[in-house]
Motif scaffolding. Structure first.
Motif, PDB file in Angstrom:
ATOM      1  N   HIS A 103      21.131  77.891  -4.429  1.00  0.00           N
ATOM      2  CA  HIS A 103      19.946  78.604  -4.887  1.00  0.00           C
ATOM      3  C   HIS A 103      18.699  78.092  -4.174  1.00  0.00           C
ATOM      4  O   HIS A 103      17.891  78.863  -3.643  1.00  0.00           O
ATOM      5  N   ASN A 107      16.416  80.020  -1.281  1.00  0.00           N
ATOM      6  CA  ASN A 107      14.973  80.232  -1.410  1.00  0.00           C
ATOM      7  C   ASN A 107      14.236  79.789  -0.149  1.00  0.00           C
ATOM      8  O   ASN A 107      13.327  80.460   0.329  1.00  0.00           O
ATOM      9  N   THR A 402      16.121  83.827 -11.748  1.00  0.00           N
ATOM     10  CA  THR A 402      15.969  82.506 -12.370  1.00  0.00           C
ATOM     11  C   THR A 402      14.581  81.946 -12.107  1.00  0.00           C
ATOM     12  O   THR A 402      14.173  81.792 -10.949  1.00  0.00           O
ATOM     13  N   SER A 429      17.910  87.342  -6.274  1.00  0.00           N
ATOM     14  CA  SER A 429      18.360  85.987  -6.617  1.00  0.00           C
ATOM     15  C   SER A 429      19.002  85.294  -5.433  1.00  0.00           C
ATOM     16  O   SER A 429      19.596  85.930  -4.565  1.00  0.00           O
ATOM     17  N   GLY A 430      18.868  83.960  -5.434  1.00  0.00           N
ATOM     18  CA  GLY A 430      19.606  83.127  -4.497  1.00  0.00           C
ATOM     19  C   GLY A 430      20.984  82.807  -5.006  1.00  0.00           C
ATOM     20  O   GLY A 430      21.831  82.307  -4.266  1.00  0.00           O
ATOM     21  N   TYR A 431      21.244  83.081  -6.302  1.00  0.00           N
ATOM     22  CA  TYR A 431      22.587  82.953  -6.858  1.00  0.00           C
ATOM     23  C   TYR A 431      23.329  84.258  -6.582  1.00  0.00           C
ATOM     24  O   TYR A 431      23.521  85.090  -7.463  1.00  0.00           O
ATOM     25  N   ASP A 434      26.154  85.450  -8.922  1.00  0.00           N
ATOM     26  CA  ASP A 434      25.923  85.599 -10.354  1.00  0.00           C
ATOM     27  C   ASP A 434      26.444  86.960 -10.824  1.00  0.00           C
ATOM     28  O   ASP A 434      26.315  87.962 -10.123  1.00  0.00           O
TER      29      ASP A 434
END
Length: 475
Positions: A103, A107, A402, A429-431, A434
């Protein structure tokens, strides 16, 4: 004397064991010789067991020892379960660590990749610096792939599937890991190969891991072949070639598939090793981490596929992957025309990273949009209410999933939809693994944008959202 369980475990019956030395009947290869012990025992047939045993003397009335009683229990299965639990706990811990690293790294890459792609858009292709930016963008894209690998290595992840041709994916994935190797690479992929609904990053990683495994099994010569073919399975199902390690067994269910084969001319795999081949942390290499093939297994399983191994020691190996084909055709994949630039739509951006807010602001301004940037959900809601009361509402909100120490994208989206049920909201998101990113519509989002992204990625996302919307107003 011995009871039935002891007889079955050692392989000796009571008559055969009589008058034989204890060390012959109870053949221990490791462990202590007194008190309670956990030891390895080889039975009469040569099979290895792990046993827990306790010894105690048998005394007569005068206290003289006249024998020994040995109580022992087969704990082989229990120890295997304990080892599997430890492996699972290691994976879970690694998953938490990997998720956080990926994550944060994504970013950082977003700020770099976004600004590089924006700089490319602002200069002519004829300029020398443009070539340097293209190379930089390519290197960052490779780093983006590594973060996806990190997540999948550790915990698998829900794939973000889309219908696509995998011809280029197979070639690009293989050539990436074969770069600089003296081993030849042969590709045999037909032009009419069916489309698959797959996560491009995950499948690419699976192919890379299989090719790496093949490359490591060979010395400095030989050929690795990657082929693909369309497979039709009738209503009776089809027995597949090679040894399967999947829980679904050796039979493919009826349907249409694409078969991907990765074959090598390496050292081959011993038959006794194949059942453990896809276990986490299992490796036969001194420098291996034991996650390469377990990651392949996880990815193929998540895609509803099947993988088998066919290997002869000294004669190489063939890994066959079967993935269900989609009914989509190439005509269905034609991209929407890009959104006309300069139409001035108003977009709300929420992210807790200043570098990402900066790059999103630059990209959206370049594409002709107005934008307002906020660091958390509370400010997003306040700006949204302010825009509505001012008569200039937002047409789209882009929310980071997040937010450290604040209201994240999911909760913010729910509150914004309470204020305006028809508001389009895109999650970022960097996830990338997810569940929200994999099935964004189920959580109320109109699109998902994985970090790191380029100007082109943002433009394509906006095209999907606004491209066929005649009601959209220009500013």
């Amino acid at each position: 004397m011995m009871n039935r369980i002891a007889s079955e475990l050692t392989g000796w019956n009571m008559a055969e064991a009589a008058a034989r030395p204890l060390s012959e009947v109870l053949s221990l290869t490791s462990g202590t010789s007194s008190g309670r012990q956990i030891a390895s025992m080889i039975d009469r047939n040569g099979a290895l067991h792990r046993i827990a045993s306790t010894k105690a003397p048998i005394l007569d009335g005068s206290g003289t020892q006249i024998g020994t009683i040995i109580v022992f229990q087969d704990v082989t299965i229990r120890e295997e379960m304990e080892r599997e639990l430890q492996r699972t706990q290691k994976l879970e811990s690694l998953g938490i660590l990997a998720g956080g690293i990926a994550h944060d790294f994504n970013n950082i890459l977003t700020g770099i990749l976004g600004h590089v792609s924006l700089a490319k858009a602002e200069m002519s292709r004829e300029q020398k610096a443009f070539t340097y930016l293209v190379e930089a963008e390519s290197s960052i894209a490779t780093a983006r792939g590594l973060t996806r690998q990190l997540l999948t290595f550790a915990r698998g992840g829900t794939p973000q599937k889309r219908a696509q041709s995998i011809r280029n994916l197979l070639e690009d994935s293989a050539r990436l890991v074969m770069s600089g190797s003296p081993i030849r690479l042969r590709l045999d992929v037909p032009g009419d190969l069916r489309l698959l609904e797959v996560d491009e990053g995950q499948l690419g990683q699976a192919i890379q891991n299989l090719v790496i495994n093949a490359r490591q099994s060979m010395k400095s010569s030989g050929t690795i072949c990657i082929s693909a073919a369309n497979i039709d399975v009738s209503s009776e199902g089809m027995k597949i070639v090679g040894q399967s390690c999947m829980k679904r067994g050796n039979i493919l269910a009826p349907g249409k598939y694409v078969e991907i084969c990765v074959s090598d001319e390496g050292c081959g795999i011993p038959p006794e090793v194949i059942p453990q081949l896809f276990d986490p942390f299992f490796t036969t290499k001194q420098t291996g981490h034991g996650l390469g093939l377990s990651t392949v297994f996880s990815i193929i399983d998540q895609h509803g596929g099947h993988i088998t191994v066919d290997s002869t020691p000294g004669a190489g190996s063939i890994f066959r992957v079967y993935l269900p084909a989609t009914d989509f055709q190439m005509d269905d994949l034609e991209e929407r025309p890009p959104v006309k630039r300069g139409d001035g739509g108003k977009i709300l951006i929420m992210d807790d990273e200043k570098a990402i807010l900066s790059v999103m602001h630059g990209i959206l301004r370049h594409l002709g949009y107005q934008c307002v940037c906020v660091p958390d959900g509370s400010e997003a809601i306040a700006e949204f209410q302010k825009a509505v009361s001012g008569g200039a509402p937002f047409q789209l909100a882009i929310l980071d999933l997040t937010i450290r120490g604040g209201m994240g994208g999911l909760e913010t989206a729910e509150k914004l939809h309470e204020l305006e049920p028809g508001l389009r909201i895109m999650v970022a998101s960097g996830y990338s693994n997810d569940p929200v990113m994999a099935d964004h519509a189920a959580y109320g989002f109109c699109h998902a944008l994985s970090k790191p992204f380029t100007l082109s990625d943002v433009e394509k996302a906006l095209s999907c959202i606004f491209g066929n919307d005649p009601s959209r107003k220009a500013a």
